[in-house]
Write a protein that holds these residues in place. Structure first.
Motif, PDB file in Angstrom:
ATOM      1  N   CYS A 543       0.691  -1.153   0.400  1.00 21.06           N
ATOM      2  CA  CYS A 543      -0.205  -0.071  -0.148  1.00 21.06           C
ATOM      3  C   CYS A 543       0.717   1.282   0.050  1.00 21.06           C
ATOM      4  CB  CYS A 543      -1.340   0.296   1.215  1.00 21.06           C
ATOM      5  SG  CYS A 543      -2.078  -0.778   0.744  1.00 21.06           S
ATOM      6  N   ALA A 544       1.989   1.023   0.749  1.00 23.81           N
ATOM      7  CA  ALA A 544       3.257   2.295   0.552  1.00 23.81           C
ATOM      8  C   ALA A 544       3.302   2.810  -1.380  1.00 23.81           C
ATOM      9  CB  ALA A 544       3.946   1.815   1.153  1.00 23.81           C
ATOM     10  N   PRO A 545       3.649   4.582  -0.746  1.00 29.98           N
ATOM     11  CA  PRO A 545       3.188   5.150  -2.111  1.00 29.98           C
ATOM     12  C   PRO A 545       4.445   4.885  -2.780  1.00 29.98           C
ATOM     13  CG  PRO A 545       3.708   6.342  -0.357  1.00 29.98           C
ATOM     14  CD  PRO A 545       3.053   5.538   0.194  1.00 29.98           C
TER      15      PRO A 545
ATOM     16  N   GLY B 211       2.757   6.682   6.601  1.00 31.25           N
ATOM     17  CA  GLY B 211       4.214   6.638   5.158  1.00 31.25           C
ATOM     18  C   GLY B 211       3.665   7.495   4.548  1.00 31.25           C
ATOM     19  N   TYR B 212       2.772   7.578   4.368  1.00 31.55           N
ATOM     20  CA  TYR B 212       1.965   8.462   3.096  1.00 31.55           C
ATOM     21  C   TYR B 212       2.795  10.486   3.586  1.00 31.55           C
ATOM     22  CZ  TYR B 212      -1.507   5.319   1.622  1.00 31.55           C
ATOM     23  OH  TYR B 212      -2.268   4.318   0.959  1.00 31.55           O
ATOM     24  N   ASP B 213       1.912  10.760   4.844  1.00 31.22           N
ATOM     25  CA  ASP B 213       3.308  11.738   5.699  1.00 31.22           C
ATOM     26  C   ASP B 213       3.910  11.642   5.040  1.00 31.22           C
ATOM     27  OD1 ASP B 213       0.123  13.155   6.265  1.00 31.22           O
ATOM     28  OD2 ASP B 213       0.320  12.036   8.300  1.00 31.22           O
ATOM     29  N   ALA B 228       6.264  11.895  -3.843  1.00 36.03           N
ATOM     30  CA  ALA B 228       5.343  12.804  -3.560  1.00 36.03           C
ATOM     31  C   ALA B 228       3.714  12.802  -3.806  1.00 36.03           C
ATOM     32  CB  ALA B 228       5.914  14.040  -3.228  1.00 36.03           C
ATOM     33  N   TYR B 229       3.792  12.031  -4.889  1.00 34.54           N
ATOM     34  CA  TYR B 229       2.885  12.494  -5.774  1.00 34.54           C
ATOM     35  C   TYR B 229       1.920  11.155  -4.965  1.00 34.54           C
ATOM     36  CZ  TYR B 229      -1.122  12.111  -9.087  1.00 34.54           C
ATOM     37  OH  TYR B 229      -2.310  11.608  -9.819  1.00 34.54           O
ATOM     38  N   ALA B 230       1.896   9.453  -4.963  1.00 35.29           N
ATOM     39  CA  ALA B 230       1.666   8.615  -5.060  1.00 35.29           C
ATOM     40  C   ALA B 230       1.311   9.184  -3.436  1.00 35.29           C
ATOM     41  CB  ALA B 230       2.497   7.604  -4.537  1.00 35.29           C
ATOM     42  N   ALA B 231       1.761   9.992  -2.579  1.00 38.55           N
ATOM     43  CA  ALA B 231       1.354   9.847  -0.897  1.00 38.55           C
ATOM     44  C   ALA B 231       0.778  10.970  -1.085  1.00 38.55           C
ATOM     45  CB  ALA B 231       2.617  10.102  -0.409  1.00 38.55           C
ATOM     46  N   GLN B 232       0.659  11.951  -1.701  1.00 44.35           N
ATOM     47  CA  GLN B 232      -0.512  13.386  -2.353  1.00 44.35           C
ATOM     48  C   GLN B 232      -1.817  12.042  -2.569  1.00 44.35           C
ATOM     49  OE1 GLN B 232       0.867  15.928  -4.649  1.00 44.35           O
ATOM     50  NE2 GLN B 232       2.019  16.953  -3.233  1.00 44.35           N
TER      51      GLN B 232
END
Lengths: 550, 446
Positions: A543-545, B211-213, B228-232
Motif C-alpha cells: 500500500c505504500a507510495p 507512510g504517506y505523511d 510525493a504524488y503517490a503519497a498525496q
C-alpha cells in the motif's frame, strides 16, 4: 541527452528493473540468474522469449480449463481442452459464452504464469494503444483473437501491426469499419480512418488533414469480415442474437461469397449473399499528397487499395509516426518525464530502423544506458493490472507448486474473483472506456484507485479466502514460510527480505521504524504470530507510495 | 468572428437577441415558473456527454433555410416534425429526449446551441482536454480544479469536489487541489476484511498514514519523482475516509422517483428493453451523498456512447431517452432532499456539455465528427430559453461544419461568477490565466 548505447555491466538489480518494466517482476533468484549472462544476450533472450518452457504452462491451461463452470446456456459444453499454446482462443471462448470476466481472468493468469512475460507485457502495451472495447464488440472470442494478433505481431515492423489491426474483426466492429460503405451516393464512415492516424500512428493534427481522413475512409470502404456458421455463438443474454466466435477478414474483391459464411455487420450477421456486396468507393484516392489507383483484379487483390494506403503512412509521414511511437514507448517503458530531446533521439532510432521494426527498436531501447539510469528507476506509476500481477508473482504460489498440490484450477479461479477490482482500480481489461485507452503513469492514481489497490493488496498479502463449493479457499494461496525459506532473525530482516521480494522504491527509514515498532513492540521470535505480522507488513509495503512506482 | 450578412440578419432574430447576456428567449405561450434566487451554498453537477453529441438531432431546426439544409443533408437521419416539440427560436425538442420537455416547459432549461471554440480539430481527446482546461493558455490544470484551488480550503474541504467516475479528468485537476473520486455508496472505507481481520482497526490506517505523511513532507532528495504524488493521493484517500464517518458508508436511501434503469421507470428503449442506468446510477449516488449530509459543492458525472458514427437512428434515440430521463428524474428527486443549507433542488444546477457536435451531412446511417456543440443548464435558479444564436446551416466551413456562436468559456464565466459566486475579477483571472484577451461575456440565464 539520452545515452542509447548498450550497457556493459549488469547486476541483479538491473535485471530486476528490466523485469518490472518489461515483464511482471522477477524473483531475486530469477534476477540473479538472468544477470549471470552477458547483458546483450540476456536482454535479447528476454525480448525474444528464448529458453521459455511452454510445456508446463500449456498443460496448466488445459487443467485450468474454465469450462467446468455450471453450464450457462442450453447447449452442452463439448469444448475439448486443446493442447497448444492458445487453447482458449476459440473453443474456450465459446464455452465461456461471451463471459468478459472469464476472459480477463485468463489474461491475468497468462501474465502471472506465462513463460514469456515480455510478450504478455508488450501485448498489454499494444492493447492500450489499439484500445478496443468488448462492450461494443460484444465478443470475448474476437477480443481474444485480437490479443493473439498483438502477441504475434507485437515485435513486427510497425506497418504490419498497423495493417493487421486495421483488418482485425474486433477493431472493425469497434470503429464501424463493417459499416463503412462509400458506393453510390454513400458518404464513407470516418470513424476508423480518423483514429488510424490520430490514435494509432501519427497523433492528433500531426501531418494530415480532414481531407486525408475522408480519403482514407473511402480507401477502406467495403472492408469487412465473415464468420462461418459454426462460429456464430448464440447470445445467452438475448435469444435470437449472435456473437462472433471467430472472424475472417475480407476485402471486397468482386469474388463469390464463401459457402456457408455470414457477412458481419453491427447488428449481427447478414444472411450470406451470393457475392460479397460491393460497398467499396472505387476510383483513385489522394492521401497525404499521393495518388493511389484501384488495383485491378489481374494484378492484385481485387479492388483493394486500402492496405497500400495504410502502409504509406509510416513512409510518407515517417517523422511524425516515429515521434508518435517514441512517445508511447518511452511513456510505457522508460519515463513519464522524458525531455523533448530524449524523445527526438528515440524517434530517430525508430525512424532509422528499417521498417520501424519494433523488435530491433525495443532491443536498443531496453538495453540502453538511458533505460537503466538511476533517474529512470521507479520513475513511472505502475498500472493496476501489472501492479497486481507482479505482487501475485512475488507472493503467490507458482505454477509448479500449484500443480504438485493438485489445485491448478484455483490459480484461475482466484483471478476470476478479483478481475472486477481491476475495473474499479481504473483498468477494465479488454474493455477500456474509449479508443484512446487508459492514461498512463500518474493518471493511474487517484483517491478511488488507491482505495481499490488497498483492497487488492489485502487479497494478495493477507491470505483472504472466498467460499467455493461450500469450502473456504485462499484467494491467492500463499505461504509465509515460502517467502522466508530460512527464518529471519529480526523484524528488520523480515522487512528487508519482503522488500527484496516485492521490490518497492526505497521506503523512508522513519516509516520502516514506525511499522516495525508497532508490529513487533516486544522481543522477536519467528513464530506463527510473527508470520501473521509478516503478512501485515507485506500489506503495508504494497500500500505504500513506494510500491505504486515501477 | 466573421460577420456575414446572413449572420447579421440572423442576429436580429429572437434567438440572436438572446446572445451575450441578454434575457433568454423562452417560448412565450407557456406559463413559466420564475427562477429561484441564487442560493447561499450553490451546488453544481456537471454531466459530461462523452463522444460528441449529435445535438442537431436533439434540437433540430423546424423552419426556414436551416430546416431545408437539414432535410437535404440528412436524408434518412432527419427527425420529422412529428418527432419534435416546438420550443421557439426555430428549433424543436426531439421527443426522444424525453424528460427534458417538461423541464423546458417550466422554463428550467437554458440551451446554448452552437457553443464551441476557435480552430477545433475534431479529435474527441484534444477537444475534451481543451474543454477541461478552459483556458486561453492551457496549463494542464482544469477550470474546476483551478476553482478548487481558489475556493476550497487549502487543507480540508476534502469532499467538496467529487467525481463519481473512477478517473480524475483534466477538468478537475488543480495546482494544489484536486477532486476525490467516489464510485460507490460505501465511500471510503478499508476493505471489510481488514477491519475485522488481521489488521486491527485502531492502527492500520495510522500506519499507512505515517507512510504517506513521511513521503509528502520529505520525499527525499533524489527520491523517485512520483513518490510525493503517490503519497498525496493516498493521503487524500485517507482524509476522505474521515468525512464518511466511522463505517465509511452513506445512509441507505430510496429515491423519491424512479430513474432510468429502475423497473418502474416508464420509458423504454426504442428497440425494447430497459434503458441503460449508467448515468442514473451516478446521479442517484449524488442525491444520496447530498441527502447523507456530505458537504460537497461540485460533482462530476459522465455518460458515454455518443460517438454515433453508425446505427444512429436507434442508438441516439436510446441515449437521449437515458440522458433526458436521468436528468429529469434527478431534478425531481432533489425536491425530496433536504440539506442543512436548504432544499437540494433549490441549491443545484446541472451543467451538461459535450466535446463537439457532429457533421451536418450524415454518412450511411450515422454522423461523423463535427464542430459547434450543445451545452445546457438545468435548475430552479436557471432562466430557461436560448442563449447564443442557433448556428446557420447555410454557412458551413470548408469541411461542411458549423460555425460556433458562443465561446465555451462564456458558459464557464457565467457559472463561476453568477452561480458559484466567485468574484468577477477572480473568474476572469481563472479563465484568462494572464492572456490579454477581453473577459468572456456572461450569459444571462442566471
Amino acid at each position: 541527452m539520452a545515452n542509447l548505447d548498450p550497457i556493459t555491466s549488469w547486476t541483479p538489480a538491473d535485471a530486476a528493473h528490466l523485469g518490472r518494466r518489461a515483464g511482471f517482476g522477477l524473483s531475486p533468484e530469477a534476477a540473479a540468474a538472468l544477470a549471470a549472462s552477458p547483458p546483450g544476450a540476456a536482454i535479447d533472450a528476454w525480448i525474444d522469449g528464448l529458453g521459455a518452457d511452454h510445456g508446463a504452462f500449456t498443460a496448466a491451461l488445459a487443467h485450468a480449463d474454465p469450462v467446468d463452470e455450471p453450464a450457462r446456456g442450453s447447449a452442452p459444453n463439448q469444448a475439448p481442452a486443446v493442447p497448444g499454446p492458445h487453447p482458449y482462443l476459440v473453443e474456450g471462448a465459446q464455452a465461456w459464452r461471451n463471459d468478459l470476466s472469464r476472459a480477463q481472468a485468463y489474461l491475468a493468469f497468462r501474465m502471472q504464469h506465462g513463460p514469456y512475460p515480455f510478450q504478455e507485457r508488450l501485448a498489454l502495451f499494444w492493447h492500450n494503444l489499439f484500445a478496443t472495447g468488448w462492450q461494443k464488440v460484444d465478443s470475448v472470442a474476437l477480443m481474444l483473437q485480437q490479443q493473439q494478433t498483438l502477441r504475434e505481431l507485437g515485435l513486427a515492423p510497425f506497418a504490419d501491426l498497423h495493417a493487421a489491426m486495421s483488418r482485425d474483426p474486433a477493431m472493425a466492429i469497434w470503429l464501424d469499419s463493417v459499416l463503412n460503405r462509400a458506393d453510390g451516393a454513400n458518404v464513407p464512415n470516418e470513424n476508423y480512418a480518423r483514429e488510424a492516424m490520430e490514435l494509432y500512428s501519427l497523433g492528433a493534427d500531426n501531418g494530415y488533414n480532414q481531407q486525408d481522413i475522408t480519403e482514407l475512409a473511402r480507401a477502406l470502404s467495403g472492408w469487412s469480415f465473415t464468420v462461418a456458421a459454426g462460429d456464430r455463438i448464440p447470445d445467452p443474454t438475448s435469444p435470437g442474437r449472435w456473437v462472433a466466435g471467430r472472424g475472417t477478414f475480407r476485402v471486397y474483391d468482386g469474388g463469390a461469397n464463401p459457402e456457408g459464411e455470414y457477412l458481419w455487420n453491427a447488428l449481427g450477421a447478414e444472411a450470406p449473399p451470393a457475392r460479397l456486396p460491393d460497398r467499396h468507393g472505387g476510383g483513385p484516392v489522394t492521401f497525404l499528397g499521393q495518388v493511389f489507383a484501384d488495383i485491378d483484379a489481374a494484378s492484385g487483390p481485387g479492388l483493394a487499395k486500402g492496405e497500400d494506403v495504410l502502409r504509406s503512412i509510416v513512409v510518407s509521414r515517417a517523422a511524425q509516426a516515429s515521434q508518435f511511437l517514441a512517445r508511447r514507448l518511452v511513456l510505457h517503458f522508460v519515463s513519464g518525464a522524458a525531455s523533448q530531446a530524449d524523445l527526438d533521439q528515440v524517434a530517430e532510432l525508430v525512424r532509422t530502423t528499417p521498417g520501424f521494426d519494433l523488435r530491433q527498436v525495443l532491443k536498443v531501447l531496453l538495453k540502453s544506458q538511458w533505460f537503466f539510469e538511476p533517474a529512470n528507476r521507479f520513475a513511472l506509476v505502475e498500472g493496476p493490472v501489472s501492479w497486481t500481477v507482479r505482487a501475485a508473482r512475488a507472493l503467490g504460489l507458482d505454477l509448479a507448486a500449484a500443480d504438485a498440490a493438485g489445485a491448478a484450477q484455483n490459480r484461475f479461479a482466484a483471478w476470476a474473483q478479483v478481475v472486477e477490482t481491476f475495473d474499479l482500480a481504473g483498468m477494465r481489461l479488454l474493455d477500456p472506456a474509449g479508443p484512446n485507452g487508459w492514461h498512463e503513469d500518474r493518471a493511474w492514481l487517484n483517491s478511488n484507485t488507491v482505495r481499490y489497490r488497498t483492497k487488492l493488496a489485502a487479497a494478495l498479502a493477507l491470505g483472504e479466502t472466498f467460499t467455493q463449493g461450500g469450502a473456504a479457499r485462499a484467494l491467492f494461496p500463499s505461504e509465509v514460510a515460502r517467502w522466508f525459506p530460512t527464518a529471519p532473525a529480526s523484524p528488520q530482516e523480515v522487512l528487508d527480505r519482503l522488500v527484496a521480494l516485492l521490490q518497492p522504491a526505497p521506503i523512508p527509514a522513519a516509516v520502516q521504524a514506525g511499522w516495525l515498532g508497532s508490529l513487533w513492540p516486544a522481543a522477536f521470535t519467528w513464530d506463527a504470530a510473527s508470520q501473521d505480522q509478516a503478512r501485515q507488513l507485506a500489506f503495508l509495503i504494497l500500500c505504500a507510495p513506494s510500491s505504486q512506482l515501477s | 468572428m466573421r460577420l456575414t450578412r446572413r449572420r447579421f440578419l440572423q442576429g436580429l432574430t429572437a434567438a440572436g437577441a438572446a446572445a451575450w447576456g441578454l434575457p433568454g428567449c423562452a417560448p412565450a405561450t407557456r406559463a413559466l415558473e420564475p427562477a429561484s434566487p441564487r442560493p447561499t451554498r450553490p451546488i453544481l453537477v456537471v454531466i459530461n456527454i462523452d463522444g460528441g453529441n449529435d445535438w442537431l438531432n436533439m434540437l433540430p431546426p423546424t423552419a426556414g433555410q436551416n430546416r431545408s439544409v437539414y432535410e437535404q443533408r440528412r436524408p434518412t437521419l432527419r427527425v420529422l416534425p412529428a418527432g419534435l416539440v416546438e420550443i421557439g427560436a426555430g428549433a424543436g425538442l426531439n421527443t426522444d429526449f424525453s424528460g427534458m420537455s417538461l423541464l423546458s416547459d417550466r422554463g428550467r432549461v437554458a440551451w446554448i446551441p452552437g457553443i464551441g471554440m476557435n480552430n477545433p480539430n475534431l479529435s474527441h481527446f484534444v477537444s475534451t482536454d481543451l474543454w477541461g482546461q478552459g483556458s486561453a493558455q492551457p496549463g494542464g490544470t482544469g477550470w474546476l480544479g483551478r476553482y478548487a484551488d481558489a475556493a476550497f480550503a487549502p487543507a480540508g474541504d476534502v469532499l467538496r469536489g467529487i467525481t463519481v467516475t473512477n478517473d480524475l479528468p483534466v477538468m478537475l485537476r488543480g495546482q494544489g487541489r484536486s477532486f476525490v473520486s467516489i464510485t460507490s455508496p460505501s465511500g471510503f472505507v478499508f476493505p471489510s476484511s481488514l477491519r475485522g481481520g488481521l489488521l486491527g482497526a485502531p492502527w492500520d490506517a495510522g500506519l499507512l498514514e505515517a507512510g504517506y505523511d513521511a513521503a509528502v513532507s520529505d520525499p527525499g532528495a533524489g527520491g523517485p519523482p512520483g513518490l510525493a504524488y503517490a503519497a498525496q493521493v493516498g493521503k487524500a484517500f485517507l482524509s476522505a475516509t474521515q468525512g464518511f464517518g466511522t463505517d465509511g458508508t452513506l445512509p441507505p436511501r430510496t429515491p423519491a422517483v424512479p430513474y432510468p434503469g429502475d423497473a418502474s421507470y416508464p420509458v423504454r428503449r426504442l428497440d425494447g428493453g430497459a434503458l441503460s442506468g449508467g448515468l442514473a446510477r451516478q446521479l442517484k449516488l449524488v442525491a444520496r451523498m447530498l441527502a447523507g449530509g456530505l458537504d460537497a459543492q461540485v460533482f462530476f458525472t459522465r455518460v458515454g456512447g455518443f460517438d454515433t458514427h453508425a446505427n444512429q437512428q436507434v442508438e441516439h434515440a436510446n441515449l437521449m431517452r437515458a440522458l433526458g430521463g436521468s436528468i429529469s428524474a434527478f431534478y425531481e428527486d432533489l425536491a425530496d432532499v433536504q440539506t442543512e443549507s436548504g432544499n437540494a433542488q433549490d441549491r443545484t444546477m446541472i451543467l451538461a456539455w459535450s466535446e463537439f457536435g457532429r457533421r451536418v451531412q450524415q454518412n450511411q446511417n450515422g454522423t461523423d465528427h463535427g464542430t459547434a456543440g450543445l451545452a445546457f443548464c438545468v435548475g430552479r435558479g436557471v432562466t430557461g430559453g436560448f442563449y447564443g444564436a442557433y448556428p446557420d446551416l447555410g454557412d458551413l466551413d470548408g469541411n461542411g461544419n458549423l460555425r460556433f456562436t458562443v465561446d465555451f468559456r462564456s458558459l464557464y464565466a457565467t457559472v463561476l461568477e453568477r452561480w458559484l459566486g466567485l468574484p468577477a475579477p477572480a473568474t476572469d483571472a481563472l479563465l484568462l490565466q494572464g492572456a490579454a484577451l477581453p473577459a468572456y461575456p456572461r450569459l444571462g440565464f442566471v
